[in-house]
Motif scaffolding. Structure first.
Motif, PDB file in Angstrom:
ATOM      1  N   PHE A  38       5.240  -2.873   2.158  1.00 59.64           N
ATOM      2  CA  PHE A  38       4.736  -2.193   3.341  1.00 59.64           C
ATOM      3  C   PHE A  38       3.338  -2.690   3.651  1.00 59.64           C
ATOM      4  O   PHE A  38       2.463  -2.714   2.778  1.00 59.64           O
ATOM      5  N   LEU A  39       3.167  -3.107   4.901  1.00 59.74           N
ATOM      6  CA  LEU A  39       1.911  -3.698   5.323  1.00 59.74           C
ATOM      7  C   LEU A  39       1.261  -2.842   6.397  1.00 59.74           C
ATOM      8  O   LEU A  39       1.882  -1.939   6.966  1.00 59.74           O
ATOM      9  N   CYS A  40       0.018  -3.143   6.682  1.00 64.76           N
ATOM     10  CA  CYS A  40      -0.730  -2.394   7.689  1.00 64.76           C
ATOM     11  C   CYS A  40       0.007  -2.414   9.025  1.00 64.76           C
ATOM     12  O   CYS A  40       0.484  -3.465   9.465  1.00 64.76           O
ATOM     13  N   PRO A  41       0.127  -1.279   9.711  1.00 71.07           N
ATOM     14  CA  PRO A  41       0.837  -1.244  10.995  1.00 71.07           C
ATOM     15  C   PRO A  41       0.059  -1.865  12.148  1.00 71.07           C
ATOM     16  O   PRO A  41       0.622  -2.082  13.223  1.00 71.07           O
ATOM     17  N   ASN A  42      -1.211  -2.136  11.944  1.00 73.39           N
ATOM     18  CA  ASN A  42      -2.029  -2.791  12.963  1.00 73.39           C
ATOM     19  C   ASN A  42      -1.609  -4.263  13.036  1.00 73.39           C
ATOM     20  O   ASN A  42      -1.800  -5.019  12.081  1.00 73.39           O
ATOM     21  N   ASP A  43      -1.014  -4.675  14.156  1.00 74.30           N
ATOM     22  CA  ASP A  43      -0.485  -6.039  14.272  1.00 74.30           C
ATOM     23  C   ASP A  43      -1.537  -7.100  13.985  1.00 74.30           C
ATOM     24  O   ASP A  43      -1.280  -8.079  13.278  1.00 74.30           O
ATOM     25  N   ALA A  44      -2.723  -6.930  14.526  1.00 73.55           N
ATOM     26  CA  ALA A  44      -3.778  -7.930  14.333  1.00 73.55           C
ATOM     27  C   ALA A  44      -4.210  -7.994  12.880  1.00 73.55           C
ATOM     28  O   ALA A  44      -4.436  -9.079  12.331  1.00 73.55           O
ATOM     29  N   ALA A  54      -0.383  -5.610   0.508  1.00 69.67           N
ATOM     30  CA  ALA A  54       0.525  -4.503   0.803  1.00 69.67           C
ATOM     31  C   ALA A  54      -0.115  -3.140   0.573  1.00 69.67           C
ATOM     32  O   ALA A  54      -1.153  -3.015  -0.081  1.00 69.67           O
ATOM     33  N   LEU A  55       0.556  -2.124   1.127  1.00 69.69           N
ATOM     34  CA  LEU A  55       0.164  -0.734   0.918  1.00 69.69           C
ATOM     35  C   LEU A  55       0.954  -0.158  -0.244  1.00 69.69           C
ATOM     36  O   LEU A  55       1.906  -0.764  -0.741  1.00 69.69           O
ATOM     37  N   GLY A  56       0.578   1.018  -0.667  1.00 72.09           N
ATOM     38  CA  GLY A  56       1.327   1.723  -1.694  1.00 72.09           C
ATOM     39  C   GLY A  56       1.964   2.968  -1.108  1.00 72.09           C
ATOM     40  O   GLY A  56       1.649   3.391  -0.001  1.00 72.09           O
ATOM     41  N   THR A  57       2.902   3.578  -1.833  1.00 73.52           N
ATOM     42  CA  THR A  57       3.488   4.855  -1.431  1.00 73.52           C
ATOM     43  C   THR A  57       3.497   5.760  -2.651  1.00 73.52           C
ATOM     44  O   THR A  57       3.447   5.294  -3.790  1.00 73.52           O
ATOM     45  N   PHE A  71       1.999   6.788   3.002  1.00 77.43           N
ATOM     46  CA  PHE A  71       1.565   5.449   2.646  1.00 77.43           C
ATOM     47  C   PHE A  71       0.085   5.539   2.312  1.00 77.43           C
ATOM     48  O   PHE A  71      -0.622   6.421   2.797  1.00 77.43           O
ATOM     49  N   LYS A  72      -0.407   4.635   1.505  1.00 77.44           N
ATOM     50  CA  LYS A  72      -1.825   4.655   1.169  1.00 77.44           C
ATOM     51  C   LYS A  72      -2.311   3.239   0.887  1.00 77.44           C
ATOM     52  O   LYS A  72      -1.532   2.337   0.544  1.00 77.44           O
ATOM     53  N   ASN A  73      -3.597   3.040   1.033  1.00 76.80           N
ATOM     54  CA  ASN A  73      -4.207   1.773   0.664  1.00 76.80           C
ATOM     55  C   ASN A  73      -4.271   1.655  -0.851  1.00 76.80           C
ATOM     56  O   ASN A  73      -4.553   2.631  -1.549  1.00 76.80           O
ATOM     57  N   LYS A  74      -3.986   0.464  -1.350  1.00 74.20           N
ATOM     58  CA  LYS A  74      -4.257   0.170  -2.752  1.00 74.20           C
ATOM     59  C   LYS A  74      -5.714  -0.264  -2.866  1.00 74.20           C
ATOM     60  O   LYS A  74      -6.375  -0.536  -1.865  1.00 74.20           O
ATOM     61  N   THR A  75      -6.207  -0.331  -4.076  1.00 79.06           N
ATOM     62  CA  THR A  75      -7.590  -0.799  -4.252  1.00 79.06           C
ATOM     63  C   THR A  75      -7.739  -2.247  -3.806  1.00 79.06           C
ATOM     64  O   THR A  75      -8.826  -2.682  -3.430  1.00 79.06           O
ATOM     65  N   SER A  76      -6.613  -2.997  -3.803  1.00 80.08           N
ATOM     66  CA  SER A  76      -6.653  -4.407  -3.419  1.00 80.08           C
ATOM     67  C   SER A  76      -6.350  -4.640  -1.942  1.00 80.08           C
ATOM     68  O   SER A  76      -6.464  -5.772  -1.451  1.00 80.08           O
TER      69      SER A  76
END
Length: 315
Positions: A38-44, A54-57, A71-76
Motif C-alpha cells: 500500500f502506497l501513498c494515495p497522493n498521485d504525485a 510502502a505504508l503499514g496497516t 493505514f499508517k506511515n512506517k518509520t521508513s
C-alpha cells in the motif's frame, strides 16, 4: 497520521481500509493484504518513489474487530514536500486506535464494489512489480477514491456504521452530514433508527443492543433487548438468519466465526442492519402450538448489510 485511502499495488486502485477488510474475508477473491503493498494515495507523491516506499496497516485482518483499522506511515515511509499524508509528529503506538471516523461518505452504494486485479507483467507471476512511477489507471473506479481526497461513496456497510457509532456524542455533526441510500437522501442522524422506534419509518438502518443470539447450528436468531410498543403493548424484536443465506455468503467462514463468538460472549454487543423492517407476526407457542404470541420479526436478506459489533459510545 490517518489515511482515508491508500493505493493498492496489486489492484492498481485506491482502497479504503474497509475495502481491504472486505477483500481479506471474501472467500471468492484470491486476496491477502499481507501480500499486497500500500502506497501513498497522493498521485504525485507516489510517483516520486519506488514500490518499497510502502505504508503499514494494523488490525485489518481481525475477525472480531472492535475499532476501525487504519493505514499508517512506517518509520521508513517518505513523502514529497507538502504531501498532506506526511506525519507531522511521531505517533505513539496505538494512538490512532481510538480516533473517531471523520471520513463521512455521502452515499452508501448497495451494489457491492468489484475489485478487478491488475494484470501482472510477464515473468512476474506471484510477485509484485519492483517499480511504480505512474498514476492510477483510467479504469480505476472514480466514485471509490480515484483521487487523494476523501471518497464520497462506499459500498461497505461498516463504513457508515463506524461514522455513526464513533460520532454518536456529536449529534450536531450527525444531523448535518448527508447520506444517500438508493433514492433516499437524509442525514446520518435520520437514517440510523433505534430498534424500539422501527415503526416510525421504513427503509432505515435499524440498530439495537443484543439480548441474545440463538444458535440453531446452521441458522441464527438475534433477539434485541429493547421492545417495541404497539397498541399499548410491548413486543419483542428479532431478526432471523437462515441456513441458505449463511451457506451462500461469500464471507461465510469469517461470519460464522464472529457470530458464534458473539453468541457466547458476555460483552455488550449491538446489531445494525438494513434492507428489511421487522413486522408484527404471530408465532406458535412452543408449550402450546395452538396458541400464538406476537413478535416483531424479519428475515435478513443480505449479510453484507448486517453488522454485529461493540458500540460503547452509544450507551
Amino acid at each position: 497520521m490517518k489515511f482515508d485511502t491508500a493505493y493498492s499495488l496489486s489492484l492498481d486502485d485506491k482502497l479504503s481500509i474497509y475495502d481491504v477488510r472486505e477483500l481479506n474475508f471474501d472467500e471468492t477473491a484470491a486476496y491477502d493484504s499481507e501480500q499486497d503493498s500500500f502506497l501513498c494515495p497522493n498521485d504525485a507523491c507516489r510517483g516520486a518513489f519506488d514500490t518499497g516506499n510502502a505504508l503499514g496497516t494494523f488490525n485489518a485482518k481481525n475477525v472480531n474487530y472492535v475499532r476501525t483499522p487504519h493505514f499508517k506511515n512506517k518509520t521508513s515511509t517518505r513523502h514529497i514536500e507538502g504531501c498532506r499524508y506526511a506525519s507531522t509528529h511521531k505517533a505513539a503506538a496505538g494512538e490512532n486506535d481510538d480516533e473517531r471516523e471523520d471520513n463521512f461518505p455521502s452515499e452508501w452504494v448497495l451494489t457491492r464494489r468489484q475489485y478487478p486485479r491488475k494484470p501482472a507483467p510477464a515473468g512476474t507471476e506471484g510477485s509484485l512489480p519492483q517499480a511504480h512511477t505512474k498514476v492510477p489507471s483510467p479504469q480505476a473506479t472514480p466514485s471509490h477514491g480515484a483521487s487523494d481526497h476523501t471518497p464520497d461513496k462506499t459500498s461497505v456497510f461498516a463504513h457508515p456504521v463506524e461514522c455513526y457509532v464513533s460520532n454518536i456524542d456529536d449529534k450536531d455533526t450527525l444531523k448535518r452530514m448527508p447520506l444517500k441510500i438508493g433514492d433516499h437522501t437524509a442525514t446520518y442522524w435520520a437514517f440510523f433508527k433505534k430498534i424500539e422506534y422501527l415503526q416510525d419509518n421504513k427503509g432505515l438502518i435499524y440498530w439495537g443492543k443484543i439480548k441474545a443470539i440463538k444458535d440453531y447450528t446452521s441458522s441464527f436468531r438475534i433477539d434485541f433487548e429493547k421492545k417495541v410498543w404497539h397498541d399499548k403493548k410491548p413486543y419483542s424484536v428479532n431478526v432471523y438468519l437462515s441456513k441458505k443465506l449463511i451457506d451462500n455468503y461469500r464471507k461465510r467462514t469469517a461470519f460464522l466465526e464472529q457470530i458464534k463468538a458473539a453468541a457466547s460472549s458476555e460483552r455488550s454487543l449491538y446489531c445494525f442492519f438494513y434492507g428489511v423492517t421487522p413486522e408484527l407476526k404471530q408465532v406458535p407457542s412452543k408449550k402450546n402450538p395452538e396458541q400464538t404470541f406476537g413478535v416483531f420479526s424479519a428475515n435478513i436478506e443480505n449479510l453484507d448489510h448486517l453488522i454485529i459489533r461493540e458500540a460503547p459510545r452509544v450507551e
